[in-house]
Design an enzyme around this catalytic site. Structure first.
Site, mmCIF file in Angstrom:
data_model
loop_
_atom_site.group_PDB
_atom_site.id
_atom_site.type_symbol
_atom_site.label_atom_id
_atom_site.label_comp_id
_atom_site.label_asym_id
_atom_site.label_seq_id
_atom_site.Cartn_x
_atom_site.Cartn_y
_atom_site.Cartn_z
ATOM 1 N N GLU A 176 -1.333 -5.946 2.959
ATOM 2 C CA GLU A 176 -0.369 -5.050 2.344
ATOM 3 C C GLU A 176 0.692 -5.023 3.437
ATOM 4 O OE1 GLU A 176 -3.221 -1.953 2.532
ATOM 5 O OE2 GLU A 176 -2.919 -1.386 0.318
ATOM 6 N N CYS A 218 0.863 -1.312 -0.024
ATOM 7 C CA CYS A 218 -0.117 -0.192 0.087
ATOM 8 C C CYS A 218 0.829 1.244 0.192
ATOM 9 C CB CYS A 218 -0.940 0.111 1.256
ATOM 10 S SG CYS A 218 -1.866 1.521 1.402
HETATM 11 N N1 MCN Z 1 -7.948 -11.835 6.638
HETATM 12 C C1 MCN Z 1 -8.361 -12.838 7.708
HETATM 13 N N2 MCN Z 1 -7.932 -12.418 9.035
HETATM 14 C C2 MCN Z 1 -7.544 -11.287 9.286
HETATM 15 C C3 MCN Z 1 -7.238 -9.983 8.150
HETATM 16 C C4 MCN Z 1 -7.501 -10.570 6.983
HETATM 17 O O1 MCN Z 1 -8.706 -13.875 7.375
HETATM 18 N N3 MCN Z 1 -7.044 -10.830 10.414
HETATM 19 C C5 MCN Z 1 -8.438 -11.907 5.323
HETATM 20 C C6 MCN Z 1 -9.620 -11.400 4.993
HETATM 21 O O2 MCN Z 1 -10.901 -11.753 5.286
HETATM 22 C C7 MCN Z 1 -9.417 -11.168 3.504
HETATM 23 C C8 MCN Z 1 -8.238 -10.933 3.360
HETATM 24 O O3 MCN Z 1 -7.297 -11.551 4.438
HETATM 25 O O4 MCN Z 1 -10.052 -12.274 2.743
HETATM 26 C C9 MCN Z 1 -7.481 -9.631 3.166
HETATM 27 O O5 MCN Z 1 -8.067 -8.826 3.861
HETATM 28 P P1 MCN Z 1 -7.907 -7.280 4.221
HETATM 29 O O6 MCN Z 1 -6.466 -7.400 4.954
HETATM 30 O O7 MCN Z 1 -8.810 -6.832 5.097
HETATM 31 O O8 MCN Z 1 -7.887 -6.612 2.808
HETATM 32 P P2 MCN Z 1 -8.705 -6.248 2.037
HETATM 33 O O9 MCN Z 1 -9.709 -7.399 1.673
HETATM 34 O O10 MCN Z 1 -9.584 -5.206 1.951
HETATM 35 O O11 MCN Z 1 -7.917 -6.206 0.277
HETATM 36 C C10 MCN Z 1 -7.253 -5.259 0.090
HETATM 37 C C11 MCN Z 1 -5.687 -5.655 -0.015
HETATM 38 C C12 MCN Z 1 -4.991 -4.435 -0.774
HETATM 39 S S1 MCN Z 1 -5.403 -2.699 -0.328
HETATM 40 C C13 MCN Z 1 -4.123 -4.665 -1.965
HETATM 41 S S2 MCN Z 1 -3.352 -3.264 -2.783
HETATM 42 C C14 MCN Z 1 -4.137 -5.857 -2.469
HETATM 43 C C15 MCN Z 1 -4.369 -7.278 -1.467
HETATM 44 O O12 MCN Z 1 -5.503 -6.873 -0.940
HETATM 45 N N4 MCN Z 1 -4.463 -6.191 -3.767
HETATM 46 C C16 MCN Z 1 -4.688 -7.475 -4.089
HETATM 47 N N5 MCN Z 1 -4.188 -8.122 -1.684
HETATM 48 C C17 MCN Z 1 -4.281 -8.724 -2.970
HETATM 49 N N6 MCN Z 1 -4.436 -9.899 -3.396
HETATM 50 C C18 MCN Z 1 -5.147 -10.340 -4.749
HETATM 51 N N7 MCN Z 1 -5.069 -11.529 -4.839
HETATM 52 N N8 MCN Z 1 -5.120 -9.238 -5.380
HETATM 53 C C19 MCN Z 1 -5.033 -7.850 -5.330
HETATM 54 O O13 MCN Z 1 -5.384 -7.151 -6.143
HETATM 55 CU CU1 CUN Z 2 -2.739 1.035 -0.708
HETATM 56 S S1 CUN Z 2 -3.108 -0.094 -2.590
HETATM 57 MO MO1 CUN Z 2 -4.469 -1.256 -1.956
HETATM 58 O O1 CUN Z 2 -4.869 0.194 -0.699
HETATM 59 O O2 CUN Z 2 -5.740 -1.054 -3.013
#
Ligand code: MCN
Ligand code: CUN
Length: 787
Positions: free
Chosen positions: A739, A370
C-alpha cells in the site's frame, strides 16, 4: 519501466529472486476459480430490492405480485431476519449494521428485500415487482451538519450521529510550540470518497447441508476465519460446522474485509431452503453499496521556525462514515492509524483530534489500500510540509531533508506514540532526486515560468505503518493480532503450506514458497501454498494492512526454522554424527569437513516418516502463530513532474520517480508490480475519481460510466527504484509494501500541480484534479491562454 523476469518458478529460489508468479498460469489461461464460477447442484439465486431513498420510513412491503412469478422460490424481509436475530449483525470494526431494514432505510442503494429464484434473471425480475411504500425523511449527507443538534438522526438504534471522538498527542505542549513558532501554516483538505473498484464485485454462495448441519460459504473475503467467527456468533451455529472458503478473489484492496448483507441473507436462505444460494452483486450494486473509503475532512496546521525547522503539528478531522462501519469502540484506534500523521519528520509535539459522523450515505469503509487512515495521514503531512516550504520560500526537498528523522534516531518514538522500527529517509529522497535530475528540473521550471509556461514538481516522502500488528499496539477490535503458517513436508520432500491470510492478487503462492525455499532449500515447484479455507488452514486474521509479509511471512520463516531444527537432528542420525557437527547449506546437511557426503532435505523427509531417530517423533511439519513485536514502517520518496496546459487545464504527468524501501525484498518483480498497480490507483485518486452525492443523498454516477478508473493509457511510465533498510524485528528483515504507493503518491501529484500554480496565488486544490477545476482556477487568476 519494463518488468524483467529472469527466472522460471522452478528450482530453489529464495529471497530476492525475480521468479514468475506461480499463480499466474491459471489466471492467464482463464482457469481461475472465482465465486461466480462455482455452480452447485440445485443452486438458486438471490437478488435484492434496493432503496431509492437515502432516508425513508418503510410503510409497507407488498410481495404478492412478485410471489406469483414462475421460478420465484422465496422472499425474505427484515422482519423475517429479526425473528432469527439476523436483522442486525456486528461489523468487524466494533459497530453493528442492518442486514435488512425493518423500519427505515438509511442510504440510497441499501438492501431492502431479498428474492430467491431459480435463476438470476427471474430473481431480478421478481425484485422489480416488489412494491415498497416509503415515506421520505429528511436526509443528512454533510458530516458537519450531521453533528449539529438540529440534524436528522441517521440510525434508528442511536440518538446521535456522533460515531466517536478521539484524540491523541500532547495538546498543551503542541499549543505552546505553536505560540513560540515563527510561522504557522494552516490548510483545509478534503480527501474525497472513493470506491475500491476491484475487478470482481462481492458475492457469496451459501450451502447448508441439512444432514450434517454444516454450513459452507464461498465468499469474496480477505479474512475468512474472522468471518467464520462472526457468523458463528450471530447464527449460533458451532464454529466447526461453518466452513468459509475464499476461492480466487478478483482484487480486494480492503473492500472485502467486511461482512456484507448478501453473505448473511444467502446463508439464512440456504438454511431455510436446504439449497445452495448464490448472490453476486452487479457492478452498479457494488459501486453503490459496498464499503467506501476516505471521505475525510482534514484541517491541518504546522508550526515552524524561520529556518524551516518544524516544531509541531495540529490536525482536526471530521470523518464521514456513512450509515454504518463507524468504529464505535472507544479504543485508541477509533481513527485507525491516522496517528502516523507526523510522517517522516522529527516533530517535537503533535495533537490530533478526529470526530466521526454518521450520514445518509453508504457505509464509509475504512480500508482501501490503505486506509486505516494511513493514506489520509500521509496526504495531510506531505501537503502541509509542501505548503510550509512554499510559504518560507524554501525548496521542498531541502525543507524535508532538514526535518527528516535522522537514521541514528531509530528506533524512533513519534510524538503520537509509534515506535518506528527503521528508516533512512534522506537516502531515499536523495536517490529519487538524482534519478529524476531534480535540480535541472528546477532550473527548467524557472525558465518555463519566465516564458509563462506552467510546470510543477511535487515530492512526497511518506512513512507507512503496516503489519497489523503487535498485541499491545494494534488492538482495534479487542483482538490481539497474530498470524499463522503451517508447513508440512511429505515423505517425498514435497510441501504443502497453509496460511491464515488470503491473497487477492498479491502473489502469496509465489512469495510464501520463496520464503520456505530460502530456508529449507526445497524447489519452489515442490511447494504448494494454500489459503482461504477455514477447514484446512490454521486460524488467521487475514490479508489487509499490508500485513501478510510482516506477519504470515514471519510465521512461515519461523515454521521453516522449526522444521530445520528437527531436520538437523534427523540428518545427524542419518550421517551417524553429532548434531553439533552438522553443517546445513540450502537443502543439504553434511558433517563438518565432508561436504561431499551429504543428505538432502528430501532424504531427511523420507527418514522422518520411515526411520525417525530414537526419541524423535515421526513427521516433518510445524505450525506457528506469530505475534509480531511491532508494526513495520516502510517508507519512500516519490517525485512527480507535471506540465499544465493553460488553454484547457489539462495536466500531463511527464515523469514520476518512486523510490521505495520495504526492507529486504522477497520477490522484486512482485514488489514492483504492487508499486506500479498502487501508483496507477492513486493516479485515479488524484486526477479522476470521486464518489459524490447530492444533498438528498442521491449518488452521482455509481457505475464505471461515471467513475473513471485509470488504465495504462492515462498513466505515465512509472520509474521505480529502491533503498533497503531492513526491519530489525522481522525474521527476514522484510516490511510490507503493498500500500506504500497509494499512501505516498497522492500528495506527490497534488504537490506537483500546486507547485506549478503557486506563483499565481494557488495554495491548494482538492482532489480529483479535473481539468475543468484547473481551468476555472486559471480563469480566476487571469492565466487562461486562448492559444
Ligand atoms: N513482498 C516482497 N517483499 C517485501 C514485501 C512484500 O516480496 N519486502 C511481496 C509479498 O510477499 C507479497 C506482496 O509483495 O507477495 C505483498 O505483500 P505485503 O506488502 O505483505 O501485502 P499483503 O500481501 O498483505 O497484501 C495486502 C495488500 C493490501 S492491504 C491491499 S489493500 C492490496 C494490496 O495488497 N490489495 C490488492 N495489493 C493488491 N494487489 C492486488 N493484485 N489485488 C489486491 O486486492
Ligand atoms: Cu488498508 S486496505 Mo488493505 O488493508 O486490504
Amino acid at each position: 519501466m519494463t518488468v524483467e523476469i529472469t527466472e522460471e518458478p522452478k528450482g530453489v529460489h529464495g529471497m530476492g529472486h525475480k521468479i514468475r508468479r506461480k499463480e499466474d498460469i491459471r489466471f492467464l489461461l482463464g482457469k481461475g476459480n472465482y465465486v461466480d464460477d462455482i455452480k452447485l447442484p440445485g443452486m438458486v439465486y438471490l437478488a435484492f430490492v434496493r432503496s431509492p431513498y437515502a432516508h425513508a420510513k418503510i410503510k409497507s412491503i407488498n410481495v404478492e405480485k412478485a410471489k406469483t412469478l414462475p421460478g420465484v422460490i422465496d422472499i425474505i424481509t427484515g422482519k423475517e431476519l429479526e425473528k432469527v436475530g439476523l436483522a442486525w449483525i456486528p461489523t468487524l470494526m466494533g459497530d453493528k449494521m442492518m442486514v435488512l431494514p425493518t423500519d427505515k432505510v438509511v442510504y440510497q442503494g441499501q438492501e431492502v428485500v431479498a428474492v430467491i429464484a431459480e435463476d438470476r434473471y427471474k430473481a431480478y425480475d421478481a425484485a422489480s415487482l416488489i412494491e415498497v411504500e416509503y415515506e421520505p425523511l429528511e436526509p443528512v449527507t454533510d458530516p458537519k451538519k450531521a453533528l449539529e443538534q438540529s440534524s436528522p438522526i441517521v440510525r434508528p438504534d442511536k440518538n446521535t450521529n456522533l460515531v466517536f471522538k478521539w484524540e491523541a498527542g500532547n495538546k498543551e505542549e503542541t499549543d505552546k510550540l505553536f505560540k513560540e513558532a515563527d510561522v504557522v501554516v494552516s490548510q483545509g483538505f478534503y480527501y474525497q470518497r472513493l470506491h475500491v473498484a476491484y475487478m470482481e464485485p462481492v458475492g457469496s454462495i451459501a450451502h447448508y447441508d441439512p444432514v450434517s448441519g454444516k454450513l459452507t460459504i464461498w465468499m469474496t473475503s480477505q479474512a475468512p476465519h474472522v468471518v467464520r467467527t462472526v457468523f458463528s456468533l450471530v447464527t449460533k451455529i458451532p464454529e466447526n460446522k461453518i466452513r468459509i472458503i475464499s476461492p480466487d478473489i478478483g482484487g480486494g484492496f480492503g473492500g472485502k474485509v467486511y461482512v456484507y448483507p448478501g453473505y448473511v441473507v444467502s446463508a439464512h436462505a440456504s438454511i431455510k431452503l436446504g439449497r445452495p444460494v448464490k448472490w453476486i452483486a452487479t457492478r452498479s450494486e457494488d459501486m453503490r453499496s459496498t464499503a467506501f473509503a476516505r471521505d475525510y475532512h482534514i484541517h491541518g496546521e504546522i508550526a515552524a521556525k524561520k529556518d524551516g525547522t518544524i516544531l509541531a503539528l495540529r490536525i482536526k478531522v471530521i470523518s464521514d462514515h456513512g450509515a454504518f462501519f463507524g468504529d464505535a469502540n472507544p479504543s485508541k484506534f477509533s481513527a485507525g492509524l491516522f496517528s502516523i500523521c507526523t510522517g517522516s519528520y522529527d516533530i517535537k509535539a503533535a495533537h490530533v483530534e478526529v470526530v466521526g459522523a454518521h450520514t445518509n450515505k453508504p457505509p464509509g469503509g475504512i480500508a482501501y489500500r490503505c486506509s486505516f487512515r494511513v493514506t489520509e495521514a500521509a496526504y495531510a503531512i506531505e501537503r502541509l510540509v509542501d505548503i510550509l516550504a512554499h510559504e518560507l520560500g524554501m525548496d521542498p526537498a531541502e525543507l524535508r531533508l532538514k526535518n527528516f528523522i535522522p537514521p541514528e534516531k531509530f528506533p524512533y518514538k513519534s510524538a503520537l506514540g509509534w515506535t518506528y522500527d527503521s528508516g533512512n529517509y534522506a537516502a531515499a529522497l536523495k536517490k529519487a532526486m538524482d534519478k529524476i535530475g531534480y535540480w535541472e528540473l528546477r532550473k527548467e521550471q524557472e525558465e518555463k515560468r519566465k516564458r509563462g509556461e506552467l510546470m510543477g514538481i511535487g515530492i512526497s516522502s511518506f512513512t507507512e505503518i503496516v503489519g497489523a500488528g503487535p498485541a499491545d499496539l494494534f488492538d482495534i477490535v479487542g483482538i490481539k493480532m497474530f498470524e499463522s503458517a503451517e508447513i508440512r513436508i511429505h515423505p517425498t520432500g514435497k510441501v504443502i503450506a497453509r496460511f491464515g491470510t488470503r491473497a487477492q492478487g498479491q502473489g502469496h503462492e509465489t512469495t510464501y514458497a520463496q520464503i520456505i525455499s530460502e530456508i529449507l532449500g526445497i524447489p519452489v515447484e515442490d511447494i504448494i501454498i494454500e489459503e482461504g479455507d477455514t477447514d484446512t488452514c490454521p486460524y488467521g486474521l487475514g490479508t489487509y494492512a499490508s500485513r501478510s509479509t510482516p506477519t504470515a511471512g514471519a510465521a512461515a520463516a519461523v515454521s521453516a526454522k522449526k522444521i530445520l531444527d528437527k531436520a538437523k537432528k534427523i540428518a545427524a542420525h542419518l550421517l551417524e554424527a553429532r548434531e553439533e557437527d552438522i553443517v546445513y547449506e540450502k537443502g543439504r546437511f553434511y558433517v563438518k569437513g565432508s561436504p561431499d557426503k551429504f543428505k538432502t532435505i528430501q532424504d531427511v523427509a523420507l527418514a522422518a516418516y520411515t526411520n525417525p531417530p530414537p526419541g524423535i517423533e515421526a513427521g516433518l511439519e510445524a505450525i506457528t502463530y506469530y505475534n509480531p513485536p511491532n508494526m513495520t514502517f516502510p517508507f519512500g520518496s516519490y517525485i512527480c513532474v507535471v506540465d499544465i496546459d493553460k488553454g484547457t487545464g489539462q495536466i500531463k504527468v511527464r515523469k514520476f520517480v518512486a523510490v521505495d524501501d520495504c526492507g529486504n525484498i522477497i520477490n522484486p518483480v512482485i514488489v514492483d508490480g504492487q508499486i506500479m498497480g498502487a501508483l496507477t490507483m492513486s493516479f485515479g485518486t488524484a486526477f479522476l475519481e470521486e464518489i459524490r452525492y447530492d444533498e438528498n443523498g442521491n449518488i452521482y454516477g455509481g457505475s464505471f460510466a461515471e467513475y473513471m478508473i485509470p488504465t495504462a493509457i492515462e498513466t505515465p511510465k512509472w520509474e521505480l527504484d529502491k533503498t533497503i533498510t531492513p526491519s530489525p524485528h522481522h525474521p527476514l528483515g522484510a516490511k510490507g509494501v503493498d500500500e506504500s504507493a497509494t499512501v505516498g503518491s497522492p500528495a506527490a501529484f497534488v504537490n506537483a500541480v500546486v507547485d506549478a500554480l503557486w506563483h499565481l496565488g494557488v495554495r491548494h486544490i482538492d482532489m480529483p484534479l479535473w481539468p475543468w477545476k484547473i481551468w476555472q482556477i486559471l480563469k480566476e487568476k487571469g492565466a487562461v491562454s486562448d492559444e
